[in-house]
Write an enzyme that holds these catalytic residues in place. Structure first.
Site, PDB file in Angstrom:
ATOM      1  CD  GLU A  78     -45.056 -41.242  25.618  1.00 30.93           C
ATOM      2  OE1 GLU A  78     -45.919 -41.851  24.977  1.00 30.93           O
ATOM      3  OE2 GLU A  78     -43.856 -41.553  25.640  1.00 30.93           O
ATOM      4  CE  LYS A 258     -46.060 -45.482  23.028  1.00 30.26           C
ATOM      5  NZ  LYS A 258     -45.600 -44.300  23.771  1.00 30.26           N
ATOM      6  CG  ASP A 274     -59.553 -42.667  11.220  1.00 29.99           C
ATOM      7  OD1 ASP A 274     -59.019 -43.144  12.241  1.00 29.99           O
ATOM      8  OD2 ASP A 274     -60.397 -43.275  10.549  1.00 29.99           O
ATOM      9  CG  HIS A 371     -40.133 -40.539  29.945  1.00 30.42           C
ATOM     10  ND1 HIS A 371     -41.467 -40.779  30.037  1.00 30.42           N
ATOM     11  CD2 HIS A 371     -39.762 -40.922  28.704  1.00 30.42           C
ATOM     12  CE1 HIS A 371     -41.888 -41.297  28.900  1.00 30.42           C
ATOM     13  NE2 HIS A 371     -40.869 -41.398  28.077  1.00 30.42           N
TER      14      HIS A 371
HETATM   15  C1  MEV Z   1     -41.726 -44.180  24.491  1.00 30.02           C
HETATM   16  O1  MEV Z   1     -43.003 -43.580  24.375  1.00 30.02           O
HETATM   17  C2  MEV Z   1     -41.168 -44.507  23.124  1.00 30.02           C
HETATM   18  C3  MEV Z   1     -39.853 -45.295  23.138  1.00 30.02           C
HETATM   19  O2  MEV Z   1     -40.014 -46.489  23.906  1.00 30.02           O
HETATM   20  C4  MEV Z   1     -39.561 -45.633  21.686  1.00 30.02           C
HETATM   21  C5  MEV Z   1     -38.418 -46.602  21.502  1.00 30.02           C
HETATM   22  O3  MEV Z   1     -38.139 -47.425  22.392  1.00 30.02           O
HETATM   23  O4  MEV Z   1     -37.834 -46.572  20.403  1.00 30.02           O
HETATM   24  C6  MEV Z   1     -38.742 -44.510  23.751  1.00 30.02           C
END
Ligand code: MEV
Length: 420
Positions: A78, A258, A274, A371
């Site tokens: 990513e 995430k 793992d 990004h």
């Molecule tokens: C993107 O990989 C992760 C985010 O969506 C985490 C978040 O929203 O806190 C930017």
């Protein structure tokens, strides 16, 4: 199903590559890539080995944890994760970086029963606890060599004839999955023999409750808005609100977590550990109150933004593939990890700074600018640009509002015809 498919596992890696290449009409370049990424050593690590799938590795900088500076290898596909980890770390530097502490470092395994008389099971285990532990340890005496020890043996009634005997072990330097399975097998056989009742199975649990790491940090307001403390105070307040939302709303909590796992997993993969176990335990812990919540929380205190993240982390420095994957070994050297406690703490510290960077971006400029810079490179590579052509192509893509892959291909074709 043809003969090759049925006997696929008896083929050599080269024969498998040849078969797959023919089946799927891979080009000569594709065949060469599949072959060039393969190694004999890695062929021993999975069944039906074909090749080795590679992912980019970057180094996150600026992280200070318990007063020590780290350079952290992160393996991720990513874009912007490594940059965000470095930026998140930088924001915590004024106030001493991240403070990490280990709340527990043990692994629990279960022997699971059905149709058992719970009282009989409980009484037997309670009366014979010392002997059961001693015999279990005899199945894997090297546990002691790795600095480990057996801790507790607990019996839980799961109702309707179901029950669990939980063995908790300090696994020392190893992640301990294999150790645990050996110990459990020994214990299972003893229980089956003495109770005359065969358990359903014996397996470690990935719940991670016995292996928690807590990390905290403080961020001065000025760091949140390029030196502007007043603007930074507003950013901090919005981060606190977003953190609060992750406690209330599952949809937001999942994405919040995430973002944490973006950092954690990239490091876990880099060290050959793992990551599925880490993910499973993290999400179970996030749901421990009955509602899935954000793992990291942010509050205003002492005129600063204060962050805290407690989560399960149970990685290994020895055992598993951590020793046999050459890059995992090199990565531990790069991160300068001395022991498993430090390894676990660093993974969680990275999760917290990753979360900080994500939340800060979300409540200020948004994550898109960070990004996009890297997405342009992705587009350029996907369009077929060589590394040398990428820089020129990215400059052209930036001039467009929402460049697509078709735009990238068209611009690359223009670049190529210009250079003829
Ligand atoms: C993107 O990989 C992760 C985010 O969506 C985490 C978040 O929203 O806190 C930017």
């Amino acid at each position: 199903m043809n003969q090759e498919q049925r006997s696929f596992r008896f083929l050599t890696p080269a024969q498998r590559r040849q078969y797959i290449a023919q089946q799927r009409a891979l080009s000569a370049d594709q065949v060469a890539m599949v072959k060039n990424n393969a190694t004999d050593a890695e062929a021993l690590l999975t069944e039906n080995y074909l090749t080795t799938y590679r992912l980019p590795e970057g180094i996150a900088v600026n992280l200070l944890m318990n007063q020590q500076a780290y350079q952290i290898p992160m393996v991720t596909e990513e874009p912007s994760v490594v940059a965000a980890a470095s930026y998140g770390s930088l924001m915590t530097l004024d106030d001493g970086g991240v403070v990490a502490q280990t709340l527990g470092q043990a692994l629990t395994g279960q022997i699971l029963f059905e149709g058992i008389d719970f009282e009989q099971l409980r009484m037997f285990v309670t009366a014979n606890e010392v002997e059961l532990k001693r015999r279990a340890l005899a199945e894997h005496p090297s546990l002691i060599d790795h600095g480990g020890q057996i801790k507790t043996l607990i019996v839980r009634d799961l109702a309707d004839g179901f029950a669990s005997v939980d063995l908790t072990v300090d696994t020392g330097a190893a992640m301990g999955a294999n150790t645990m399975n050996d110990l459990l097998n020994g214990l299972r056989d003893q229980l089956a023999q003495h109770l005359g009742h065969q358990p359903l199975t014996a397996i470690l649990t990935n719940d991670g409750q016995a292996s928690l790491v807590k990390v905290t940090t403080q961020v001065s307001f000025a760091r949140l808005a390029k030196g502007d403390a007043a603007a930074g105070a507003g950013v901090a307040q919005r981060i606190v609100s977003l953190s609060e939302l992750a406690q209330r709303d599952v949809s937001r909590a999942v994405t919040h977590n995430k973002g944490i796992m973006n950092g954690v997993d990239a490091f876990v993969v880099a060290t050959g550990n793992d990551w599925r176990a880490v993910e499973a335990s993290a999400h179970a812990y996030a749901a421990q109150t009955g509602q899935y919540r954000g793992l990291a929380t942010w509050q205003l205190r002492e005129n600063k933004l204060n962050g805290e993240l407690t989560m399960p982390m149970h990685l290994g420095l020895v055992g598993g593939v951590t020793a046999s994957l050459p890059l995992a070994k090199i990565n531990r050297q790069i991160a300068d990890i001395q022991d498993v406690t430090e390894l676990n703490q660093l993974a969680v510290a990275l999760g917290l700074v990753q979360n900080l960077a994500a939340l800060r971006a979300l409540v200020s400029e948004g994550i898109q600018p960070g990004h996009m810079a890297l997405q342009y490179r992705n587009l350029a590579l996907a369009a077929g640009a060589t590394p040398a052509q990428v820089i020129k192509l990215v400059a052209k893509l930036k001039a467009l509002t929402r460049p697509t892959l078709a735009d990238a291909k068209r611009l690359l074709a223009e670049l190529l015809s210009d250079s003829k």
